[in-house]
Design a protein around this motif. Structure first.
Motif, PDB file in Angstrom:
ATOM      1  N   THR A 267     -68.075 -86.424  14.682  1.00  8.07           N
ATOM      2  CA  THR A 267     -68.553 -87.736  15.131  1.00  8.07           C
ATOM      3  C   THR A 267     -67.553 -88.427  16.051  1.00  8.07           C
ATOM      4  OG1 THR A 267     -67.564 -88.944  13.261  1.00  8.07           O
ATOM      5  CG2 THR A 267     -69.739 -87.956  12.904  1.00  8.07           C
ATOM      6  N   VAL A 268     -66.382 -87.820  16.257  1.00  6.99           N
ATOM      7  CA  VAL A 268     -65.308 -88.447  17.032  1.00  6.99           C
ATOM      8  C   VAL A 268     -65.273 -87.862  18.448  1.00  6.99           C
ATOM      9  CG1 VAL A 268     -62.834 -88.898  17.098  1.00  6.99           C
ATOM     10  CG2 VAL A 268     -64.004 -88.726  14.899  1.00  6.99           C
ATOM     11  N   PRO A 269     -65.120 -88.705  19.501  1.00  8.68           N
ATOM     12  CA  PRO A 269     -65.022 -88.211  20.892  1.00  8.68           C
ATOM     13  C   PRO A 269     -63.838 -87.261  21.061  1.00  8.68           C
ATOM     14  CG  PRO A 269     -65.349 -90.580  20.850  1.00  8.68           C
ATOM     15  CD  PRO A 269     -65.083 -90.175  19.434  1.00  8.68           C
ATOM     16  N   ALA A 270     -63.936 -86.361  22.057  1.00  4.97           N
ATOM     17  CA  ALA A 270     -62.908 -85.344  22.279  1.00  4.97           C
ATOM     18  C   ALA A 270     -61.521 -85.953  22.492  1.00  4.97           C
ATOM     19  CB  ALA A 270     -63.287 -84.477  23.481  1.00  4.97           C
ATOM     20  N   VAL A 271     -61.454 -87.027  23.288  1.00  7.81           N
ATOM     21  CA  VAL A 271     -60.158 -87.662  23.557  1.00  7.81           C
ATOM     22  C   VAL A 271     -59.521 -88.154  22.257  1.00  7.81           C
ATOM     23  CG1 VAL A 271     -58.994 -89.574  24.711  1.00  7.81           C
ATOM     24  CG2 VAL A 271     -60.798 -88.338  25.899  1.00  7.81           C
ATOM     25  N   SER A 272     -60.349 -88.685  21.391  1.00 10.54           N
ATOM     26  CA  SER A 272     -59.842 -89.175  20.106  1.00 10.54           C
ATOM     27  C   SER A 272     -59.363 -88.022  19.229  1.00 10.54           C
ATOM     28  CB  SER A 272     -60.922 -89.966  19.369  1.00 10.54           C
ATOM     29  OG  SER A 272     -61.319 -91.091  20.133  1.00 10.54           O
ATOM     30  N   ILE A 273     -60.034 -86.866  19.329  1.00 10.92           N
ATOM     31  CA  ILE A 273     -59.599 -85.681  18.578  1.00 10.92           C
ATOM     32  C   ILE A 273     -58.205 -85.266  19.033  1.00 10.92           C
ATOM     33  CG2 ILE A 273     -60.026 -83.227  18.166  1.00 10.92           C
ATOM     34  CD1 ILE A 273     -62.012 -84.854  16.711  1.00 10.92           C
ATOM     35  N   TYR A 274     -58.000 -85.193  20.350  1.00 11.35           N
ATOM     36  CA  TYR A 274     -56.680 -84.820  20.878  1.00 11.35           C
ATOM     37  C   TYR A 274     -55.603 -85.783  20.369  1.00 11.35           C
ATOM     38  CZ  TYR A 274     -59.638 -82.369  24.310  1.00 11.35           C
ATOM     39  OH  TYR A 274     -60.588 -81.580  24.921  1.00 11.35           O
TER      40      TYR A 274
END
Length: 219
Positions: free
Chosen positions: A9-16
């Motif tokens: 549920t988390v955007p890719a940038v937030s995952i990084y």
């Protein structure tokens, strides 16, 4: 919620950012599930094209290297009182027995303890601060830190990602297997260290003497 389901549920940038931050804080000396977050994110990247495994591995490596370096600086400045404070805050991780085991590793292996410590749950937390407390020359620490961080973070990301790509259909149904393996590996390494720490505590007489600095330890 399952860790991987939450990560979806988390955007890719937030995952990084999350991976870099958690691994950085863990490397700094704060007990956090960095390995679990990294494995979960790599599995997620193998099933969703929005997450670039190269960027993920780079963020994880950067977090590991920067976190360890900050931990080294804090340990060098804080010295023994810092370890005593950490023992009071995190007794399960920074007990005297665990610290004694880590010190023996540093005294025996020097910079290699930093390098290989990246792959052991408890030593991953100890490495930076303890290297600073024991005043390992920073250039030695940095070399071991950089290569260990890249190999552990980048290697883990690559292996889990490609396993996920090869077995994507299977992992969609049983994605928890990767997390279970990560947890089991972490628990096993922790139990081994605990057992060694207990043996050290029994065999090694209590002494107020400072440990020999590891600056001249053979790699």
């Amino acid at each position: 919620m399952h860790v991987q389901e939450w990560l979806e549920t988390v955007p890719a940038v937030s995952i990084y950012a999350l991976v870099g931050l958690v691994i950085g804080l863990e490397s700094l000396g704060i007990p956090l599930p960095g390995e679990i977050i990294l494995v979960s994110s790599a599995l997620l990247a193998s099933q969703h094209g929005d997450i670039d495994p190269v960027i993920l591995g780079a963020c994880a490596s950067a977090g590991a290297i920067i976190g360890d370096s900050i931990g080294y600086a804090i340990g060098r400045k804080g010295g023994r009182p810092l370890l005593a404070w950490l023992g009071g805050k995190f007794p399960r991780h920074f007990s005297e027995a665990h610290i004694a085991t880590a010190e023996r590793s540093f005294e025996k292996w020097g910079m290699w303890a930093v390098f290989f410590g990246r792959f052991v749950a408890l030593l991953r937390i100890f490495a930076g601060p303890l290297a600073g407390v024991l005043r390992m020359p920073y250039w030695k620490f940095l070399i071991a830190n950089v290569f260990g961080g890249i190999l552990w973070a980048g290697g883990t990301t690559a292996v889990i990602y490609y396993v996920g790509v090869v077995a994507e259909a299977w992992l969609k149904r049983f994605s928890w297997v990767g997390l279970v393996l990560a947890v089991l590996i972490g628990l096993t390494s922790m139990l081994v260290l605990k057992r060694k720490a207990k043996k050290v505590q029994v065999a090694r007489p209590e002494s107020g003497a400072e440990p020999v600095p590891v600056g001249d330890s053979a790699p």
